[in-house]
Design a protein around this motif. Structure first.
Motif, PDB file in Angstrom:
ATOM      1  N   THR A 179       0.825  -1.216   0.000  1.00 56.11           N
ATOM      2  CA  THR A 179       0.000   0.000   0.000  1.00 56.11           C
ATOM      3  C   THR A 179       0.856   1.261   0.000  1.00 56.11           C
ATOM      4  N   ASP A 180       2.169   1.109  -0.162  1.00 57.25           N
ATOM      5  CA  ASP A 180       3.102   2.239  -0.116  1.00 57.25           C
ATOM      6  C   ASP A 180       3.839   2.341  -1.449  1.00 57.25           C
ATOM      7  N   ASP A 181       3.521   3.382  -2.199  1.00 53.85           N
ATOM      8  CA  ASP A 181       4.108   3.571  -3.523  1.00 53.85           C
ATOM      9  C   ASP A 181       5.631   3.626  -3.477  1.00 53.85           C
ATOM     10  N   SER A 182       6.199   4.124  -2.402  1.00 52.62           N
ATOM     11  CA  SER A 182       7.648   4.306  -2.332  1.00 52.62           C
ATOM     12  C   SER A 182       8.401   2.997  -2.129  1.00 52.62           C
ATOM     13  N   LYS A 183       7.718   1.933  -1.736  1.00 51.61           N
ATOM     14  CA  LYS A 183       8.405   0.684  -1.419  1.00 51.61           C
ATOM     15  C   LYS A 183       8.477  -0.289  -2.589  1.00 51.61           C
ATOM     16  N   VAL A 184       7.569  -0.192  -3.535  1.00 47.18           N
ATOM     17  CA  VAL A 184       7.521  -1.146  -4.649  1.00 47.18           C
ATOM     18  C   VAL A 184       8.420  -0.638  -5.776  1.00 47.18           C
ATOM     19  N   PRO A 185       9.419  -1.418  -6.207  1.00 43.33           N
ATOM     20  CA  PRO A 185      10.347  -0.953  -7.250  1.00 43.33           C
ATOM     21  C   PRO A 185       9.626  -0.582  -8.536  1.00 43.33           C
ATOM     22  N   HIS A 230       8.439 -14.669  -1.919  1.00 42.60           N
ATOM     23  CA  HIS A 230       7.518 -14.314  -2.999  1.00 42.60           C
ATOM     24  C   HIS A 230       6.988 -12.909  -2.750  1.00 42.60           C
ATOM     25  N   THR A 231       6.616 -12.637  -1.507  1.00 42.31           N
ATOM     26  CA  THR A 231       6.426 -11.262  -1.023  1.00 42.31           C
ATOM     27  C   THR A 231       7.129 -11.170   0.327  1.00 42.31           C
ATOM     28  N   VAL A 232       7.161  -9.955   0.877  1.00 49.05           N
ATOM     29  CA  VAL A 232       7.961  -9.732   2.074  1.00 49.05           C
ATOM     30  C   VAL A 232       7.481 -10.534   3.279  1.00 49.05           C
TER      31      VAL A 232
END
Length: 329
Positions: A179-185, A230-232
């Motif tokens: 839900t955080d745009d800054s965390k997803v490459p 696969h995810t964090v």
């Protein structure tokens, strides 16, 4: 004269037999395009009744683009030897509902109305009703992770929850990451869709989310086991009832051949491909050693079976489908 009569008789009989094989004019024919059977399957796990319903087929596309860290010829060989097409991979979306008698628990929710992978997804609410399950009867919704095809069916387009009486369970790290745009490459595949669906489905339910921890019994009979990569905070779940166990493995492995025969093969949608492969090997080793049956979200319908060691990897053995009454694991 006798020979001529016999020849004529054979010709008449042959003609009559041929006529019998031809459809008569006006005879009713079975029309093409008949619907398949309803997309659900029921079985017993100890004293709990389990129902697998489908969110529909998820066309992944060219497997050479999705499965990496593996030679392209090796991909083709593995698929060919398993009688699977080499040009396109299609995944199922096997959603599990466990009815413990005093509570009903749903595991993952499909794509919802997002059509990133086409129009064959988003069937969950329909197949639940085909199986006689009212979404309002679901007491708990447990998510293995926050990817679009697992949390996409939580909320309708108008913002109302599809499972209005449920408590929701997810890993806190996944909630915060997706839900955080800054965390997803920026290079993450279909990044915009993944972010938009996580926000649409998770943020409205924030006050009803329980963040599970590794080895926590989040509900009676349901224990969370961390399997990140696969995810964090990707997590699988050991489900127990009446002395019987079933492991819901979520996306521990997307493909029953390409990610089992060589389990350190990487998948394009992993946030940490190396960690994901190590989680896969660790958990599949445990399931194989203990002969625990599993339900895989993306394996061929209905996704129930076992894994066994095979060389440096594993092989998947589907469980027989039992159609007389309600079968049992």
């Amino acid at each position: 004269m006798l020979r001529s009569t016999m020849t004529t008789r054979r010709a008449v009989l042959a003609g009559a037999a041929g006529a019998l094989l031809l459809p008569r004019e006006g005879r009713a024919r079975i029309p093409l395009g008949q619907p398949q059977a309803p997309y659900y399957y029921r079985f017993m796990l100890g004293e709990a009744e389990c129902t697998v319903v489908s969110d529909g087929l998820l066309p992944l596309g060219d497997p050479r683009a999705a499965f990496v860290n593996i030679d392209k010829d090796e991909i083709a060989r593995e698929l060919r030897e398993s009688f699977l097409p080499a040009s396109a991979a299609t995944l199922e979306q096997n959603v599990l509902v466990v009815n413990f008698g005093d509570r009903a628990v749903l595991f993952d929710t499909g794509m919802g109305t997002d059509t990133l992978f086409g129009t064959t997804t988003g069937k969950l609410l329909t197949t639940l009703r085909q199986a006689g399950i009212d979404p309002a009867q679901i007491d708990a919704v447990v998510m293995s992770h926050a990817h679009i095809d697992h949390c996409g069916g939580l909320v309708a387009d108008d913002g109302t929850p599809n499972f209005p009486n449920a408590q929701y369970y997810i890993g806190q790290a996944d909630f915060e990451y997706w839900t955080d745009d800054s965390k997803v490459p920026a290079a993450y595949p279909a990044r915009g869709n993944f972010l938009a669906q996580a926000r649409k489905n998770l943020l409205p339910l924030r006050d009803r989310l329980h963040f599970y921890r590794d080895h926590e019994q989040i509900l009676p009979g349901v224990t969370a086991l961390a399997a990140p990569g696969h995810t964090v905070s990707h997590t699988i779940f050991m489900i127990e009832s009446g002395g019987k166990s079933l492991c819901y493995i979520g996306d521990l492995a997307h493909h029953p051949v390409l990610l089992l025969e060589r389990p350190r093969t990487q998948f394009a949608y992993d946030t940490d491909p190396v960690q994901s492969a190590e989680s896969r090997v660790r958990m599949l080793t445990m399931l194989a050693a203990n002969r625990v049956p599993l339900l895989a979200y993306h394996f061929a319908w209905p996704g129930i079976g076992h894994v066994a060691r095979q060389g440096d990897g594993f092989r998947y053995v589907p469980a027989p489908i039992q159609m007389q009454g309600v079968g049992a694991l």
